[in-house]
Each structure stands twice: as structure tokens, then as C-alpha cells.
Design a protein around this motif. Structure first.
Motif, mmCIF file in Angstrom:
data_model
loop_
_atom_site.group_PDB
_atom_site.id
_atom_site.type_symbol
_atom_site.label_atom_id
_atom_site.label_comp_id
_atom_site.label_asym_id
_atom_site.label_seq_id
_atom_site.Cartn_x
_atom_site.Cartn_y
_atom_site.Cartn_z
ATOM 1 N N PRO A 26 9.192 -11.037 3.025
ATOM 2 C CA PRO A 26 8.875 -9.617 3.200
ATOM 3 C C PRO A 26 8.196 -9.046 1.970
ATOM 4 O O PRO A 26 8.360 -9.541 0.851
ATOM 5 C CB PRO A 26 10.256 -8.987 3.411
ATOM 6 C CG PRO A 26 11.211 -9.905 2.722
ATOM 7 C CD PRO A 26 10.646 -11.281 2.918
ATOM 8 N N LEU A 27 7.405 -8.005 2.181
ATOM 9 C CA LEU A 27 6.770 -7.286 1.086
ATOM 10 C C LEU A 27 7.693 -6.156 0.653
ATOM 11 O O LEU A 27 8.076 -5.306 1.468
ATOM 12 C CB LEU A 27 5.421 -6.719 1.533
ATOM 13 C CG LEU A 27 4.313 -7.749 1.768
ATOM 14 C CD1 LEU A 27 3.102 -7.077 2.407
ATOM 15 C CD2 LEU A 27 3.913 -8.434 0.473
ATOM 16 N N ASN A 44 6.051 -8.491 9.329
ATOM 17 C CA ASN A 44 4.925 -8.322 10.246
ATOM 18 C C ASN A 44 5.342 -7.387 11.380
ATOM 19 O O ASN A 44 5.646 -7.822 12.483
ATOM 20 C CB ASN A 44 4.489 -9.676 10.790
ATOM 21 C CG ASN A 44 4.209 -10.671 9.684
ATOM 22 O OD1 ASN A 44 3.740 -10.285 8.621
ATOM 23 N ND2 ASN A 44 4.502 -11.934 9.921
ATOM 24 N N GLU A 45 5.339 -6.107 11.108
ATOM 25 C CA GLU A 45 5.924 -5.135 12.026
ATOM 26 C C GLU A 45 5.259 -3.781 11.862
ATOM 27 O O GLU A 45 4.569 -3.542 10.869
ATOM 28 C CB GLU A 45 7.434 -5.027 11.758
ATOM 29 C CG GLU A 45 7.757 -4.707 10.309
ATOM 30 C CD GLU A 45 9.201 -4.992 9.938
ATOM 31 O OE1 GLU A 45 10.001 -5.320 10.834
ATOM 32 O OE2 GLU A 45 9.552 -4.874 8.755
ATOM 33 N N MET A 46 5.485 -2.918 12.845
ATOM 34 C CA MET A 46 4.958 -1.563 12.767
ATOM 35 C C MET A 46 6.052 -0.650 12.223
ATOM 36 O O MET A 46 7.128 -0.529 12.806
ATOM 37 C CB MET A 46 4.483 -1.075 14.136
ATOM 38 C CG MET A 46 3.801 0.287 14.069
ATOM 39 S SD MET A 46 2.866 0.715 15.565
ATOM 40 C CE MET A 46 4.150 1.484 16.564
ATOM 41 N N THR A 169 -4.858 -11.613 5.140
ATOM 42 C CA THR A 169 -4.775 -10.534 6.117
ATOM 43 C C THR A 169 -4.351 -9.241 5.443
ATOM 44 O O THR A 169 -3.275 -9.185 4.839
ATOM 45 C CB THR A 169 -3.767 -10.871 7.233
ATOM 46 O OG1 THR A 169 -4.129 -12.123 7.813
ATOM 47 C CG2 THR A 169 -3.765 -9.793 8.297
ATOM 48 N N PRO A 170 -5.159 -8.176 5.524
ATOM 49 C CA PRO A 170 -4.766 -6.915 4.893
ATOM 50 C C PRO A 170 -3.604 -6.244 5.631
ATOM 51 O O PRO A 170 -3.466 -6.364 6.851
ATOM 52 C CB PRO A 170 -6.033 -6.052 5.017
ATOM 53 C CG PRO A 170 -7.146 -7.000 5.313
ATOM 54 C CD PRO A 170 -6.516 -8.124 6.078
ATOM 55 N N PRO A 210 2.119 -6.154 7.936
ATOM 56 C CA PRO A 210 2.740 -4.841 8.111
ATOM 57 C C PRO A 210 1.707 -3.780 8.483
ATOM 58 O O PRO A 210 0.610 -3.751 7.922
ATOM 59 C CB PRO A 210 3.347 -4.548 6.733
ATOM 60 C CG PRO A 210 3.457 -5.865 6.049
ATOM 61 C CD PRO A 210 2.308 -6.679 6.567
ATOM 62 N N VAL A 211 2.074 -2.931 9.435
ATOM 63 C CA VAL A 211 1.244 -1.789 9.816
ATOM 64 C C VAL A 211 2.092 -0.528 9.636
ATOM 65 O O VAL A 211 3.099 -0.349 10.325
ATOM 66 C CB VAL A 211 0.763 -1.907 11.282
ATOM 67 C CG1 VAL A 211 0.032 -0.634 11.708
ATOM 68 C CG2 VAL A 211 -0.136 -3.124 11.450
#
Length: 286
Positions: A26-27, A44-46, A169-170, A210-211
Motif C-alpha cells: 500500500p501507498l 488499488n481502490e477508489m 501507472t499513475p 489508487p483513485v
């Protein structure tokens, strides 16, 4: 015969380790209480951030963007309210304060800090580190003519193009979702917003990034425009005053103790509140 949509796991993950590694790092948000609740940070989630005007949604999004950049992840920041110069000035304040909280950088002092303080080399080196990976998209004018409204298709294409050219991937920040469009879709506003929300969630899950999505909030603490946004969110953060503090009292304070309500969290605890300190002048959450 299976269609292209129906594939065995072996076709996209040759072993369990390969699959698990896709989502194992995770970031960090650099907000310790938030990282703890999020089991280490954002995956990798909203992540939807909601709140009333003036509560710090944009600054929290900028704090997340700077945290991701300092972990060597590129960031696309789409702003439909502030110009890219305004976003960058706020980001530089956040960056300086994140590196050294004692310098208390704000928009009035930031130029002098980068030019004359003992920390200037550190700050300039940090800016060089992030500047080539920080893509700020605003409502700029092209030769005097406004550009068309931003669309999900445009964002997805740009992310994939960057990924192909740069092999990374940004992360994506959308400020804010109610001002994003879906191509030439002609349906109702609510239905269009439903589809925008679904597409942003798909970007997070399919592009493995992540978004962060900002959303306006009603006075009853409901997401404006579409209940689908909350449904699609993997994490939902609502910024609120502390119990017993009115909105007016909170907004009049130079240093604000705020409550981050974790209304939804698919990877950890939800329905809880954590306290954070927000310095609006320094554009900093701690």
C-alpha cells in the motif's frame, strides 16, 4: 467455449505469489492514524473524500498526492475548480511542511523558503524528484478558447498512454467527481454520475492504482448527486468538525482539529472516526 471475459486464474496470474504481490504494497498517506485504519495505506481502490465547503477536501487530496509522489509514484491531478498554478502552490506548501514541519510553510513564505533558507537544497531536490511525475490538469484555455469538459475516457486514455511510455501507472486524483463527464452520454445527470463513478472504480481495480475522488456533501451528510458513488467506493472518508464544534467555529480557527469519519472501508475497520489536525494556511494534515 469461454468468451474473452471468462478466463481461468492461470491466464493472468501464474502463481499465488504473483497475484498477491499486485496488492501487497500500500501507498502510505503520511497521516499516521489514517494509515493505521487503512492497514498500511491506500491500495488499488477508489477512495472517496467528502465534506462541506471549507472543510479541507482539496488539501487532503493534495496531501495524499504528495505522499504518493514521495513514494515515487506518478500522480495525475484533475482539478475543475482551482488552476494548476493554485494546485502547485498548495502542493509546494504541503511538500515543504511534509519534509520539515517546523518551517511552517505557507503560500506567502514558500518562495523565500525555496530560495534562501538552509533547507532550500532539500526542498529543491524534493521538487525535482516529484515535478516530472506530477501531472496537473485544470480548466485551462487553449489559445483563448476553453477546452472541452474532462471525460472519463480522456483520463483512462492518458493513464494508459503514460503507463505504456513510462512503465509505471499513475495514481489519480479527481477534484471533483460531480464535474466529470462521460463522453457524449445524453442521459440524466444522476445516471451519468452513476456511470462516471463505476468507470472510476474500474480504473482503480483494472489499472491497479489508487483513485482519490472528491465529492461534495449535502447538509445531511449524503453524497450529492448519486448514491452509486458510495456504493462504488472502497473507502469513504467524510471530513467533519469534532463533536460539539459548529461549522462556523471550525472554519474560524487557524488550526483545526477535525474528525475523519471512515464511513466505508473494504480492507479494515469502518464506522469509526479518527482525529486529525488540519493547518489550512499550510495546506497540511497531520
Amino acid at each position: 467455449m469461454m468468451t474473452k471475459r471468462f478466463k481461468p486464474c492461470s491466464s493472468w496470474a501464474s502463481n499465488p505469489k504473483e497475484l498477491l504481490m499486485q496488492d501487497s504494497s500500500p501507498l502510505k498517506t503520511c497521516i499516521s492514524a489514517l494509515d493505521e485504519v487503512f492497514d498500511g495505506g491506500c491500495r488499488n481502490e477508489m477512495i472517496v473524500v467528502a465534506g462541506m465547503p471549507g472543510f479541507g477536501k482539496t488539501d487532503l487530496a493534495i496531501n495524499l498526492a504528495i505522499a504518493f509522489l514521495l513514494q515515487n509514484r506518478p500522480v495525475f491531478y484533475l482539478s475543475v475548480e482551482l488552476s494548476r498554478e493554485q494546485i502547485l502552490r498548495r502542493s509546494l506548501c504541503t511538500l515543504a511542511n511534509r519534509i520539515d514541519v517546523s518551517i511552517e510553510a505557507n503560500e506567502k513564505s514558500i518562495l523565500q523558503l525555496f530560495e534562501t533558507t538552509p533547507s532550500n537544497k532539500l526542498l529543491n531536490d524534493a521538487y525535482k524528484l516529484i515535478s516530472s511525475k506530477y501531472i496537473i490538469i485544470d480548466e485551462s484555455f487553449n489559445q483563448g478558447e476553453p477546452i472541452p469538459p474532462h471525460t472519463v475516457e480522456e483520463i483512462k486514455y492518458s493513464l494508459q498512454k503514460w503507463q505504456a511510455e513510462q512503465e509505471s501507472t499513475p495514481c489519480l486524483v479527481v477534484d471533483y467527481i460531480q464535474q466529470l463527464y462521460l463522453g457524449d452520454y445524453q442521459g440524466t445527470t444522476t445516471t451519468a454520475l452513476d456511470r462516471v463513478s463505476k468507470e472510476l472504480a474500474k480504473i482503480a481495480h483494472i489499472e491497479h492504482t489508487p483513485v482519490v475522488v472528491l465529492s461534495s456533501l449535502s447538509k445531511t451528510d449524503e453524497i450529492r448527486g448519486s448514491s452509486q458513488i458510495e456504493h462504488d467506493a472502497d473507502k469513504l472518508i467524510i471530513i467533519k468538525p469534532l463533536d460539539g464544534v459548529t461549522r462556523e467555529e471550525m472554519l474560524s480557527s487557524d488550526i483545526r482539529s477535525v474528525k475523519l469519519m471512515i464511513k466505508k472501508n473494504r480492507t479494515g475497520k469502518a464506522g469509526i472516526a479518527i482525529e486529525a489536525i488540519y493547518h489550512p494556511d499550510q495546506h497540511l494534515f497531520i
